[in-house]
Write an enzyme that holds these catalytic residues in place. Structure first.
Site, short mmCIF file in Angstrom:
data_model
loop_
_atom_site.label_atom_id
_atom_site.label_comp_id
_atom_site.label_asym_id
_atom_site.label_seq_id
_atom_site.Cartn_x
_atom_site.Cartn_y
_atom_site.Cartn_z
N LYS A 14 26.37 25.29 27.36
CA LYS A 14 27.83 25.25 27.34
C LYS A 14 28.27 23.90 27.88
O LYS A 14 27.70 23.39 28.85
CB LYS A 14 28.41 26.37 28.21
N GLU A 49 42.79 30.03 38.62
CA GLU A 49 41.39 30.22 38.99
C GLU A 49 41.14 29.88 40.46
O GLU A 49 41.22 28.72 40.86
CB GLU A 49 40.47 29.37 38.11
#
Length: 403
Positions: free
Chosen positions: A162, A207
């Site tokens: 990723k 977040e």
């Protein structure tokens, strides 16, 4: 140097952001709660790969020598510093801890003012609107799609699993621009996010890297994104598809697993929830919550030293993805996607990832970023569209600060 003299007492500060400096506000807000600072009693600067451990060591010494009289004793009172850290080890951006001369705060029914050094008087000032339109920066849409295509090729070649790549937008703040109005707009539009303003870094992050009080910590990992639906039925379908889709679940697992691996080193009792769809005003995210108890004498800065950068903003494996990001983006992210937040004298505090925001330089230059996690099968057009949605919070707050 002599220890800082800190006194917290109960007060009714009113609108918290009215106490901040119009040009350089210090604030961490979640809805009605938060802390706002003004002035600088102490500023500490850090650079390089050891910036977090250097900051942790320096802060422990400052907290040890401080003389604190705290009559309120809730998270955010007593000695606190606001902080913002560079994303990359080799960034030219300065990482800072700033101890204000004054802090006003609110948590539930508790309200207070903290003075560091000599006590003064509260002087709130009205907030003026500022309007700025952003334009393409170094990475426009065409280049971003090319970067995504190259990132997927690298993944297919086995260089990484990723890779999180970002693009930027730029603008310029007027010389008399009141940055506080941008923070107000973010708080009003995104009350469940953490609105941050520290040393020119401003935004509304969903977040939480780590929030801790008396050793007990919370961390929220977000990875996997979808736009909200136009109707309740369509919105529910999108949330269900996000929670079961292979691409988004793979992206999320990379981020959640890497965070758990690090946090278990610092908190053996760390435990994670199952992934769940988190609803925000303009997005759905896949989220995992991690809780536990930090080992004794561990501060939130110690956690940042191990946890940053997470797979949610860098990729997997970490070293390989960071190298590819530097090569493909070809720019310094500054403090975008770095930790921003506050720390108290016991090492607790709250740190989020500097997302959905921008950095405003001393000369008024603005640079906003948004990124997307690229995995095998990512579509360049879809990833570009995702970054456009993620840019909306700061774009809207700059263009129409007080909705």
């Amino acid at each position: 140097m002599p220890g800082l003299r800190v006194r917290t007492k109960r007060a009714e500060p009113g609108r918290l952001l009215e106490h901040a400096d119009p040009r350089a506000p210090l604030a961490i807000r979640r809805g009605a709660d938060g802390i706002v600072g003004r002035g600088v009693a102490m500023r500490l600067e850090f650079h390089g790969p050891h910036r977090f451990t250097d900051a942790a060591d320096a802060w422990r010494a400052i907290a040890r020598d401080a003389h604190v009289d705290d009559a309120v004793a809730v998270p955010g009172t007593g000695l606190v510093a606001f902080g913002a850290f560079a994303f990359a080890d080799d960034s030219a951006a300065t990482s800072v801890l700033i101890v204000p001369k004054m802090v006003v705060g609110r948590r539930g029914d508790d309200e207070w003012v903290t003075w560091i050094g000599d006590e003064g008087r509260l002087h709130p000032t009205a907030i003026d609107e500022v309007r700025v339109e952003l334009t393409d920066g170094a990475i426009d849409g065409e280049r971003y799609r090319a970067i995504v295509r190259e990132a997927t090729e690298r993944i297919r070649a086995g260089d990484a699993e990723k890779i999180v790549v970002a693009r930027d937008r730029i603008g310029e703040l007027p010389s008399d621009g009141d940055v506080r109005s941008v923070a107000v707009g973010l708080v009003q539009r995104y009350p469940d996010a953490v609105t941050y303003a520290v040393d020119g870094v401003i935004g509304a992050s969903p977040e939480t890297l780590v929030a801790a009080d008396r050793g007990h910590f919370f961390s929220r990992v977000l990875a996997g994104t979808a736009s909200r639906g136009a109707t309740p039925a369509r919105d529910a379908e999108i949330a269900e598809a996000l929670a079961s889709g292979d691409k988004d679940l793979r992206e999320h697992r990379f981020a959640a697993d890497s965070a758990m691996e690090v946090l278990r080193e610092l908190a053996p009792d760390a435990r994670a929830s199952e992934p769940f769809p988190l609803r925000l005003p303009n997005l759905w995210h896949l989220a995992t919550d991690i809780t536990g108890t930090l080992e004794q004498h561990r501060s939130t800065l110690d956690v940042l030293a191990r946890l940053h950068p997470t797979a949610a903003v860098a990729g997997t494996p970490r070293a390989a993805s960071l190298a590819i990001i530097g090569e493909l983006e070809g720019i310094d992210r500054g403090r975008y996607a770095g930790p921003v937040g506050w720390i108290d004298g016991d090492g607790g505090g709250e740190w989020v990832i500097a997302l959905r925001g921008a950095e405003i330089a001393a000369d008024g230059q603005i640079r906003a970023f948004a990124g997307a996690g690229i995995v095998a099968g990512s579509d360049p057009a879809a990833e570009l569209a995702e970054t456009a949605v993620k840019l909306r919070p700061i774009t809207d707050a700059l263009a129409d600060p007080l909705p």
